[in-house]
Scaffold this motif. Structure first.
Motif, PDB file in Angstrom:
ATOM      1  N   SER A   1       0.824  -1.210   0.000  1.00 56.35           N
ATOM      2  CA  SER A   1       0.000   0.000   0.000  1.00 56.35           C
ATOM      3  C   SER A   1       0.860   1.263   0.000  1.00 56.35           C
ATOM      4  N   ARG A   2       2.175   1.086   0.126  1.00 57.08           N
ATOM      5  CA  ARG A   2       3.071   2.246   0.072  1.00 57.08           C
ATOM      6  C   ARG A   2       3.386   2.664  -1.357  1.00 57.08           C
ATOM      7  N   ASN A   3       2.987   1.885  -2.341  1.00 53.56           N
ATOM      8  CA  ASN A   3       3.040   2.325  -3.740  1.00 53.56           C
ATOM      9  C   ASN A   3       1.840   3.246  -3.950  1.00 53.56           C
ATOM     10  N   GLN A   4       2.089   4.532  -4.076  1.00 57.43           N
ATOM     11  CA  GLN A   4       0.993   5.493  -4.112  1.00 57.43           C
ATOM     12  C   GLN A   4       1.163   6.507  -5.243  1.00 57.43           C
ATOM     13  N   SER A   5       0.007   7.035  -5.683  1.00 58.78           N
ATOM     14  CA  SER A   5       0.018   8.037  -6.742  1.00 58.78           C
ATOM     15  C   SER A   5      -1.323   8.760  -6.752  1.00 58.78           C
ATOM     16  N   SER A   6      -1.452   9.731  -7.637  1.00 53.16           N
ATOM     17  CA  SER A   6      -2.709  10.458  -7.834  1.00 53.16           C
ATOM     18  C   SER A   6      -3.220  10.182  -9.239  1.00 53.16           C
ATOM     19  N   ALA A   7      -4.481  10.495  -9.475  1.00 51.02           N
ATOM     20  CA  ALA A   7      -5.072  10.276 -10.801  1.00 51.02           C
ATOM     21  C   ALA A   7      -4.371  11.127 -11.860  1.00 51.02           C
ATOM     22  N   ALA A   8      -4.055  12.375 -11.502  1.00 55.51           N
ATOM     23  CA  ALA A   8      -3.383  13.258 -12.452  1.00 55.51           C
ATOM     24  C   ALA A   8      -2.009  12.707 -12.830  1.00 55.51           C
ATOM     25  N   ASP A   9      -1.295  12.144 -11.852  1.00 59.07           N
ATOM     26  CA  ASP A   9       0.006  11.530 -12.134  1.00 59.07           C
ATOM     27  C   ASP A   9      -0.137  10.292 -13.010  1.00 59.07           C
ATOM     28  N   LEU A  10      -1.119   9.456 -12.700  1.00 57.16           N
ATOM     29  CA  LEU A  10      -1.301   8.223 -13.461  1.00 57.16           C
ATOM     30  C   LEU A  10      -1.692   8.513 -14.909  1.00 57.16           C
ATOM     31  N   ALA A  11      -2.386   9.623 -15.129  1.00 57.56           N
ATOM     32  CA  ALA A  11      -2.716  10.014 -16.501  1.00 57.56           C
ATOM     33  C   ALA A  11      -1.439  10.282 -17.300  1.00 57.56           C
ATOM     34  N   LYS A  12      -0.435  10.848 -16.635  1.00 57.65           N
ATOM     35  CA  LYS A  12       0.861  11.077 -17.299  1.00 57.65           C
ATOM     36  C   LYS A  12       1.526   9.751 -17.651  1.00 57.65           C
ATOM     37  N   LEU A  13       1.433   8.789 -16.744  1.00 57.81           N
ATOM     38  CA  LEU A  13       2.021   7.474 -16.996  1.00 57.81           C
ATOM     39  C   LEU A  13       1.306   6.765 -18.147  1.00 57.81           C
ATOM     40  N   VAL A  14      -0.011   6.817 -18.160  1.00 57.73           N
ATOM     41  CA  VAL A  14      -0.782   6.191 -19.237  1.00 57.73           C
ATOM     42  C   VAL A  14      -0.468   6.857 -20.568  1.00 57.73           C
ATOM     43  N   ASN A  15      -0.298   8.176 -20.564  1.00 53.64           N
ATOM     44  CA  ASN A  15       0.022   8.898 -21.792  1.00 53.64           C
ATOM     45  C   ASN A  15       1.314   8.387 -22.415  1.00 53.64           C
ATOM     46  N   VAL A  16       2.313   8.147 -21.582  1.00 60.06           N
ATOM     47  CA  VAL A  16       3.615   7.678 -22.084  1.00 60.06           C
ATOM     48  C   VAL A  16       3.563   6.200 -22.469  1.00 60.06           C
ATOM     49  N   THR A  17       3.032   5.351 -21.611  1.00 66.04           N
ATOM     50  CA  THR A  17       3.031   3.911 -21.885  1.00 66.04           C
ATOM     51  C   THR A  17       2.139   3.554 -23.074  1.00 66.04           C
ATOM     52  N   SER A  18       1.108   4.341 -23.314  1.00 64.81           N
ATOM     53  CA  SER A  18       0.215   4.051 -24.450  1.00 64.81           C
ATOM     54  C   SER A  18       0.878   4.328 -25.789  1.00 64.81           C
ATOM     55  N   GLN A  19       2.029   4.964 -25.753  1.00 69.95           N
ATOM     56  CA  GLN A  19       2.767   5.237 -26.988  1.00 69.95           C
ATOM     57  C   GLN A  19       3.889   4.225 -27.230  1.00 69.95           C
ATOM     58  N   VAL A  20       3.964   3.198 -26.374  1.00 72.24           N
ATOM     59  CA  VAL A  20       4.956   2.125 -26.534  1.00 72.24           C
ATOM     60  C   VAL A  20       4.237   0.900 -27.097  1.00 72.24           C
ATOM     61  N   PRO A  21       4.506   0.546 -28.360  1.00 70.58           N
ATOM     62  CA  PRO A  21       3.745  -0.527 -29.038  1.00 70.58           C
ATOM     63  C   PRO A  21       3.651  -1.833 -28.267  1.00 70.58           C
ATOM     64  N   ILE A  22       4.761  -2.307 -27.686  1.00 70.30           N
ATOM     65  CA  ILE A  22       4.723  -3.597 -27.002  1.00 70.30           C
ATOM     66  C   ILE A  22       3.840  -3.539 -25.752  1.00 70.30           C
ATOM     67  N   LEU A  23       3.812  -2.395 -25.094  1.00 63.61           N
ATOM     68  CA  LEU A  23       2.971  -2.258 -23.905  1.00 63.61           C
ATOM     69  C   LEU A  23       1.498  -2.176 -24.288  1.00 63.61           C
ATOM     70  N   ARG A  24       1.218  -1.535 -25.396  1.00 63.02           N
ATOM     71  CA  ARG A  24      -0.163  -1.504 -25.895  1.00 63.02           C
ATOM     72  C   ARG A  24      -0.622  -2.925 -26.231  1.00 63.02           C
ATOM     73  N   GLU A  25       0.232  -3.646 -26.937  1.00 64.97           N
ATOM     74  CA  GLU A  25      -0.129  -5.000 -27.387  1.00 64.97           C
ATOM     75  C   GLU A  25      -0.330  -5.949 -26.203  1.00 64.97           C
ATOM     76  N   LEU A  26       0.616  -5.976 -25.276  1.00 64.94           N
ATOM     77  CA  LEU A  26       0.538  -6.933 -24.172  1.00 64.94           C
ATOM     78  C   LEU A  26      -0.566  -6.595 -23.172  1.00 64.94           C
ATOM     79  N   SER A  27      -0.780  -5.324 -22.913  1.00 66.83           N
ATOM     80  CA  SER A  27      -1.789  -4.949 -21.917  1.00 66.83           C
ATOM     81  C   SER A  27      -3.215  -5.176 -22.421  1.00 66.83           C
ATOM     82  N   THR A  28      -3.402  -5.149 -23.731  1.00 69.83           N
ATOM     83  CA  THR A  28      -4.746  -5.341 -24.290  1.00 69.83           C
ATOM     84  C   THR A  28      -4.964  -6.758 -24.816  1.00 69.83           C
TER      85      THR A  28
END
Length: 325
Positions: free
Chosen positions: A204-231
């Motif tokens: 539970s010490r791994n913590q973040s906010s929604a605004a921060d996670l949106a930044k992470l999703v923005n970057v990871t969604s532009q990596v083809p292998i991460l898009r493919e494997l996560s979906t």
């Protein structure tokens, strides 16, 4: 006394003794049975399961669920961002810093991919990958050997904790170096509310906010292998002599009304149900974040409410809801 009379007396005595013995045995048997039944009754009462009390999430403790929103979401935190324009379309407690559970694995995956380590390298699950935080099990037995690419696939698609931990443990410098790299990447992305202590999300010490996670999703969604494997909806993996099927933890991937480019789910008691996605709707690419949702299917229901609400908006109308945190 005549012989016949003596013989008759002895015979009657024998019959009486036998009857008394039989009656005594019957009485003892009944008593024994009664005692046995009593003992069994006591044992059954001792085995009655205690009533478990629900553990409140961090968001519930902070009172975040008290915030009303136009969609009556079960998530105490919700955030929708237009990926192309950076316009916030919906915002509910976006700066609340909460445990993020297995959403953590998106950063784990990003650090692994950016490390340039070979995806075909064989990694072995060891007892070092055992969950000592929540004592959860895994379908990946100790001694299981898979490629780094397969471990990455199972971590993103099926949220396999041992796979995620093995990826971090096999990073140059080991697990500590991997967690340092996770936090360094968060800083580089401007995720100022985010902190990681391990690669699975079980803490539970791994913590973040929604605004921060949106930044992470923005970057990871532009990596083809991460898009493919996560979906990916399912995969068959050879575990020793068995071919084992793994499935996605996100049922929306099989819903034709959704066009999802990247996703990750998460859950621990402290975090509630969590979900992040990048999805295309009505010609727009959107980033969605739902944290601290209460109820078995609540995060999926919240996503559906959000999709319908966005489709019904006559223009660029936005909704913002906040509570003190």
């Amino acid at each position: 006394m005549p012989f016949a009379a003596v013989f008759l007396s002895l015979s009657l005595l024998a019959v009486t003794s036998t009857a008394e013995a039989a009656a005594s045995k019957s009485t003892k048997a009944k008593a024994s049975a009664t005692q046995t039944r009593k003992v069994k009754s006591v044992v059954l009462r001792k085995q009655a399961a205690p009533v478990a009390r629900a553990v409140p999430t961090f968001g519930q403790v902070a009172g975040l669920h008290e915030a009303d929103d136009p969609l009556s979401l079960k998530s105490s935190v919700a955030y929708v961002l237009d990926q192309n324009t950076n316009e916030v379309l919906f915002s509910k407690n976006p700066q609340a810093v909460l445990p993020i559970a297995s959403i953590t694995k998106l950063m784990t995956a990003l650090v692994v991919v950016e490390s340039g380590l070979p995806m075909d390298e064989k990694l072995t699950v060891t007892d070092e990958d055992k969950d000592t935080e929540k004592n959860t099990g895994s379908r990946l037995a100790f001694g299981t050997t898979l490629t780094r690419g397969e471990m990455l696939h199972l971590a993103l698609m099926s949220s396999e904790n041992r796979a995620a931990h093995a990826l971090g443990r096999n990073y140059p410098g080991g697990l500590d170096a991997f967690v340092t790299a996770m936090n360094a990447k968060a800083v580089a992305l401007g995720m100022t509310d985010t902190h990681y202590v391990e690669p699975t999300g079980l803490s539970s010490r791994n913590q973040s906010s929604a605004a921060d996670l949106a930044k992470l999703v923005n970057v990871t969604s532009q990596v083809p292998i991460l898009r493919e494997l996560s979906t990916s909806r399912e995969a068959r993996v050879s575990l020793g002599k068995r071919l084992v099927q793994f499935r996605s933890t996100n049922g929306l991937l099989s819903n034709p009304l959704w066009d999802i480019g990247l996703q990750k789910t998460g859950f621990i008691n402290e975090a509630g149900k969590c979900l992040v996605m990048q999805a295309s709707m009505a010609g727009r690419k959107l980033i969605m974040v739902f944290l601290d949702s209460s109820g078995k299917a609540s995060r999926i229901a919240d996503a559906e409410r959000m999709r319908k609400w966005l489709a019904s908006q006559p223009g660029e109308q936005a909704a913002t809801v906040s509570t003190k945190f």
